[in-house]
Design a protein around this motif. Structure first.
Motif, PDB file in Angstrom:
ATOM      1  N   THR A 236       5.456  -4.298 -16.240  1.00 52.10           N
ATOM      2  CA  THR A 236       5.254  -5.596 -16.874  1.00 52.10           C
ATOM      3  C   THR A 236       6.294  -6.521 -16.206  1.00 52.10           C
ATOM      4  N   GLU A 237       6.507  -7.698 -16.762  1.00 50.15           N
ATOM      5  CA  GLU A 237       7.435  -8.639 -16.125  1.00 50.15           C
ATOM      6  C   GLU A 237       8.855  -8.066 -16.025  1.00 50.15           C
ATOM      7  N   ASP A 238       9.234  -7.284 -17.071  1.00 53.53           N
ATOM      8  CA  ASP A 238      10.623  -6.788 -17.038  1.00 53.53           C
ATOM      9  C   ASP A 238      10.749  -5.315 -17.407  1.00 53.53           C
ATOM     10  N   THR A 239       9.628  -4.555 -17.244  1.00 51.42           N
ATOM     11  CA  THR A 239       9.730  -3.105 -17.466  1.00 51.42           C
ATOM     12  C   THR A 239       8.951  -2.372 -16.367  1.00 51.42           C
ATOM     13  N   ILE A 240       9.351  -1.120 -16.154  1.00 52.97           N
ATOM     14  CA  ILE A 240       8.633  -0.239 -15.223  1.00 52.97           C
ATOM     15  C   ILE A 240       8.536   1.122 -15.904  1.00 52.97           C
ATOM     16  N   ARG A 241       7.302   1.659 -15.995  1.00 55.49           N
ATOM     17  CA  ARG A 241       7.130   2.988 -16.588  1.00 55.49           C
ATOM     18  C   ARG A 241       6.624   3.942 -15.508  1.00 55.49           C
ATOM     19  N   LEU A 242       7.340   5.070 -15.353  1.00 58.55           N
ATOM     20  CA  LEU A 242       6.908   6.056 -14.354  1.00 58.55           C
ATOM     21  C   LEU A 242       6.555   7.368 -15.039  1.00 58.55           C
ATOM     22  N   THR A 243       5.377   7.884 -14.692  1.00 61.63           N
ATOM     23  CA  THR A 243       4.974   9.232 -15.131  1.00 61.63           C
ATOM     24  C   THR A 243       4.417   9.955 -13.902  1.00 61.63           C
ATOM     25  N   ARG A 244       4.218  11.264 -14.052  1.00 58.97           N
ATOM     26  CA  ARG A 244       3.646  12.019 -12.937  1.00 58.97           C
ATOM     27  C   ARG A 244       2.756  13.092 -13.527  1.00 58.97           C
ATOM     28  N   SER A 245       1.481  13.091 -13.099  1.00 57.99           N
ATOM     29  CA  SER A 245       0.558  14.082 -13.665  1.00 57.99           C
ATOM     30  C   SER A 245       0.097  15.059 -12.577  1.00 57.99           C
ATOM     31  N   ARG A 246       0.776  15.023 -11.417  1.00 52.33           N
ATOM     32  CA  ARG A 246       0.324  15.899 -10.317  1.00 52.33           C
ATOM     33  C   ARG A 246       1.549  16.370  -9.543  1.00 52.33           C
ATOM     34  N   GLN A 247       1.319  17.318  -8.646  1.00 49.99           N
ATOM     35  CA  GLN A 247       2.386  17.828  -7.792  1.00 49.99           C
ATOM     36  C   GLN A 247       2.887  16.696  -6.885  1.00 49.99           C
ATOM     37  N   LEU A 248       4.176  16.632  -6.676  1.00 50.92           N
ATOM     38  CA  LEU A 248       4.729  15.633  -5.768  1.00 50.92           C
ATOM     39  C   LEU A 248       4.152  15.811  -4.360  1.00 50.92           C
ATOM     40  N   LEU A 249       3.914  14.685  -3.698  1.00 54.92           N
ATOM     41  CA  LEU A 249       3.353  14.701  -2.339  1.00 54.92           C
ATOM     42  C   LEU A 249       4.438  14.366  -1.330  1.00 54.92           C
ATOM     43  N   PRO A 250       4.322  14.856  -0.095  1.00 51.31           N
ATOM     44  CA  PRO A 250       5.295  14.493   0.941  1.00 51.31           C
ATOM     45  C   PRO A 250       5.197  13.008   1.272  1.00 51.31           C
ATOM     46  N   ILE A 251       6.301  12.438   1.772  1.00 51.00           N
ATOM     47  CA  ILE A 251       6.340  10.992   2.046  1.00 51.00           C
ATOM     48  C   ILE A 251       6.917  10.734   3.433  1.00 51.00           C
ATOM     49  N   LYS A 252       6.692   9.520   3.920  1.00 52.19           N
ATOM     50  CA  LYS A 252       7.229   9.080   5.215  1.00 52.19           C
ATOM     51  C   LYS A 252       8.083   7.844   4.911  1.00 52.19           C
ATOM     52  N   VAL A 253       9.392   7.932   5.167  1.00 46.56           N
ATOM     53  CA  VAL A 253      10.296   6.841   4.795  1.00 46.56           C
ATOM     54  C   VAL A 253      11.004   6.301   6.034  1.00 46.56           C
ATOM     55  N   ARG A 254      10.973   4.986   6.214  1.00 43.83           N
ATOM     56  CA  ARG A 254      11.750   4.324   7.271  1.00 43.83           C
ATOM     57  C   ARG A 254      12.509   3.178   6.613  1.00 43.83           C
ATOM     58  N   THR A 255      13.828   3.230   6.651  1.00 42.68           N
ATOM     59  CA  THR A 255      14.606   2.187   5.972  1.00 42.68           C
ATOM     60  C   THR A 255      14.614   0.926   6.843  1.00 42.68           C
ATOM     61  N   GLU A 256      14.574  -0.216   6.147  1.00 38.97           N
ATOM     62  CA  GLU A 256      14.548  -1.509   6.851  1.00 38.97           C
ATOM     63  C   GLU A 256      15.229  -2.559   5.987  1.00 38.97           C
ATOM     64  N   PRO A 257      15.617  -3.695   6.584  1.00 35.30           N
ATOM     65  CA  PRO A 257      16.128  -4.802   5.767  1.00 35.30           C
ATOM     66  C   PRO A 257      15.045  -5.261   4.790  1.00 35.30           C
ATOM     67  N   PHE A 258      15.470  -5.865   3.684  1.00 31.51           N
ATOM     68  CA  PHE A 258      14.510  -6.395   2.698  1.00 31.51           C
ATOM     69  C   PHE A 258      13.540  -7.360   3.380  1.00 31.51           C
ATOM     70  N   PRO A 259      12.253  -7.289   3.034  1.00 39.28           N
ATOM     71  CA  PRO A 259      11.605  -6.539   1.946  1.00 39.28           C
ATOM     72  C   PRO A 259      11.158  -5.133   2.330  1.00 39.28           C
ATOM     73  N   GLY A 260      11.679  -4.564   3.406  1.00 40.04           N
ATOM     74  CA  GLY A 260      11.353  -3.180   3.767  1.00 40.04           C
ATOM     75  C   GLY A 260      11.986  -2.195   2.798  1.00 40.04           C
ATOM     76  N   PHE A 261      11.809  -0.909   3.070  1.00 38.76           N
ATOM     77  CA  PHE A 261      12.342   0.115   2.163  1.00 38.76           C
ATOM     78  C   PHE A 261      13.868   0.128   2.247  1.00 38.76           C
ATOM     79  N   PRO A 262      14.573   0.026   1.093  1.00 37.28           N
ATOM     80  CA  PRO A 262      16.029  -0.142   1.130  1.00 37.28           C
ATOM     81  C   PRO A 262      16.796   1.121   1.524  1.00 37.28           C
ATOM     82  N   THR A 263      17.757   0.990   2.411  1.00 37.15           N
ATOM     83  CA  THR A 263      18.584   2.131   2.809  1.00 37.15           C
ATOM     84  C   THR A 263      19.308   2.725   1.606  1.00 37.15           C
ATOM     85  N   ASP A 264      19.602   1.934   0.603  1.00 39.75           N
ATOM     86  CA  ASP A 264      20.328   2.441  -0.576  1.00 39.75           C
ATOM     87  C   ASP A 264      19.468   3.335  -1.451  1.00 39.75           C
ATOM     88  N   MET A 265      18.162   3.464  -1.106  1.00 35.14           N
ATOM     89  CA  MET A 265      17.296   4.381  -1.858  1.00 35.14           C
ATOM     90  C   MET A 265      16.920   5.608  -1.030  1.00 35.14           C
TER      91      MET A 265
END
Ligand code: EPZ
Length: 442
Positions: free
Chosen positions: A277-306
């Protein structure tokens, strides 16, 4: 010294309030130097780094008072120096360069030196400030800057450095004439600093873009109303990763999902369900985690701090995930510690490969830097058995009341002296249903 003891295997269920952003608080607290008088700031997180910043401002001659709102009186600047003992603990102290030069015409700041994740040079900070007419000498590990005629200039940054952009902006707002910064950082915390400076009377165009145009003004004055800083998108992402790794159902409150699009997209790619919503985030997971591909970049890219937190999550998926860390040269310190828990990670230079092979097994692991520490806590929450995370002073720099927030959603986690080894005592600490905020965090 203290450590965290964590017993894994319990899904996190419930709601977590997100604090103000550390990386907005630090520059905004320091930016009060450019406007003499009393400032009031809201949503400033209670962290080791914000306390260090307030004590640095105190040493400069600007006392502060914290009771919900942070009040800082920058009427007088008695001392234009950031000493080594402060800067070595918190590199962001280098942010006093720009405002002190603009306010007093002089600044003496210890060179920050490197840190666990990289050499962290400040050449772009100095290049930009020199373009504004500042001159620097280096002696005894200190940078001594002076300026007699602070004037606007065109500055192109070699890379979109966050604190480099912030340092230059905090000087340019008081320069004679116009400053144009191209290839400026676009992180939300940079925009928050610019928005704060505008409330003091600064004239800044292009906020949120990579081209900032600043019309210098002769003076700035404290805003009439308290300024509330943005929520911490990295703290928020960290708790979402903990919810994902433990297969829980967590709702974050007081958060801004618009600042987290890259992180949320990656969590969905990992198999999570994310509702906002405007000021909330709800996370759930109903399946097995999937592999991911991450490349950190300056904003708005994926943040290095994550990056470290997502690497931990990848360890619990089935499949091979790849990471490319493009911002810092040594930001895989958490990998060696995750290996101690049974993870299968290989890395060379800026690329890492994670072969998910859950479950991980609890172990004693060592925190090396702020976000690596958070990654190890997430691993402990999702692993089998007991994990001890040592050197948690790293965590205290950037996570407000971490134990209290995690306990409130069912985590078995406690903060104990690192001399406690007896398993019975560790278990007693975990069973202790006392105050959710440990003494050290009270
Ligand atoms: C800020 O650090 C954040 N810290 C970091 O968060 C964050 O990881 C980083 O930005 C990147 O988003 C604060 O805001 C207090 P950079 P900063 O200058 O400004 C190179 C955390 O965990 N560079 O954007 O120091 C540099 O070596 C911390 O909260 C130069 O070469 O980062 C790096 O490779 C960790 N010369 C790249 O640019 C310079 O003059 C980006 O660094 C400046 C930077």
């Amino acid at each position: 010294m203290e450590k965290l003891v964590v017993e894994g295997g319990r899904p996190l269920i419930g709601s977590i309030p997100v604090s103000g952003a550390k990386n907005a608080a630090l520059p905004i607290l320091i930016a009060t130097l450019v406007a003499p008088g009393e400032h009031r700031l809201g949503n400033i997180p209670d962290l080791a780094d914000t306390s260090s910043t307030l004590s640095l401002l105190g040493r400069i001659g600007c006392p502060s008072l914290v009771n919900g709102v942070v009040r800082i009186d920058t009427s007088r600047v008695a001392f234009s120096e950031a000493p080594y003992d402060v800067v070595r603990k918190m590199r962001a102290s280098v942010l006093v360069l720009g405002p002190l030069l603009a306010r007093t015409g002089e600044a003496k700041v210890s060179l920050p030196g490197g840190c666990a994740i990289g050499t962290r040079p400040i050449d772009q900070h100095l290049k930009g400030l020199e373009a504004l007419g500042c001159r620097f000498e280096l002696s005894g590990g200190y940078i001594h800057g002076t300026v007699h005629d602070l004037r606007g200039a065109d500055i192109h940054l070699d890379m979109p450095t966050v604190t480099g952009t912030e340092n230059i902006v905090m000087a340019a707002v008081l320069a004679r004439g116009t400053t144009r910064i191209t290839n400026a950082a676009r992180e939300p915390e940079v925009s928050d600093l610019c928005d704060f400076l505008v409330t003091l009377g600064a004239k800044i165009e292009g906020i949120g873009t990579s081209t900032l145009i600043i019309e210098g003004v002769p003076r700035l004055t404290p805003a009439s109303r308290p300024y509330r800083i943005v929520p911490d998108r990295i703290e928020a992402g960290t708790y979402l990763c903990a919810a994902a790794a433990t297969g829980g159902d967590v709702t974050l409150t007081g958060v801004d999902p618009k600042l987290m699009e890259a992180t949320l997209a990656k969590l969905v790619e990992a198999g999570c369900d994310v509702r906002t919503t405007e000021d909330t985030i709800r996370l759930t997971r109903s399946r097995q985690l999937l592999p991911i591909k991450v490349r950190t970049e300056p904003f708005p890219g994926f943040p290095t701090d994550m990056q470290a937190q997502l690497m931990t999550l990848a360890c619990f998926s089935k499949g091979t995930s790849t990471f490319e860390e493009t911002i810092f040269e040594n930001r895989y310190m958490h990998a060696a510690e995750l290996l101690r828990m049974g993870a299968d990670i290989q890395h060379a230079g800026r690329v890492a490969t994670v072969r998910g092979n859950p479950p991980l097994k609890g172990a004693a692991v060592m925190a090396s830097d702020l976000r690596a520490s958070a990654a190890l806590v997430i691993a402990g929450l999702a692993a089998e058995g007991i994990t001890e995370v040592l050197r948690i002073y790293h965590l205290d720099r950037g996570y407000e009341n971490l134990v209290g927030k995690l306990r409130a959603v069912g985590a078995r986690i406690a903060r104990v002296s690192d001399t406690v080894q007896d398993p019975a005592k560790l278990k007693a600490a975990l069973d202790d249903l006392g105050p959710s905020v440990a003494p050290a965090e009270a």
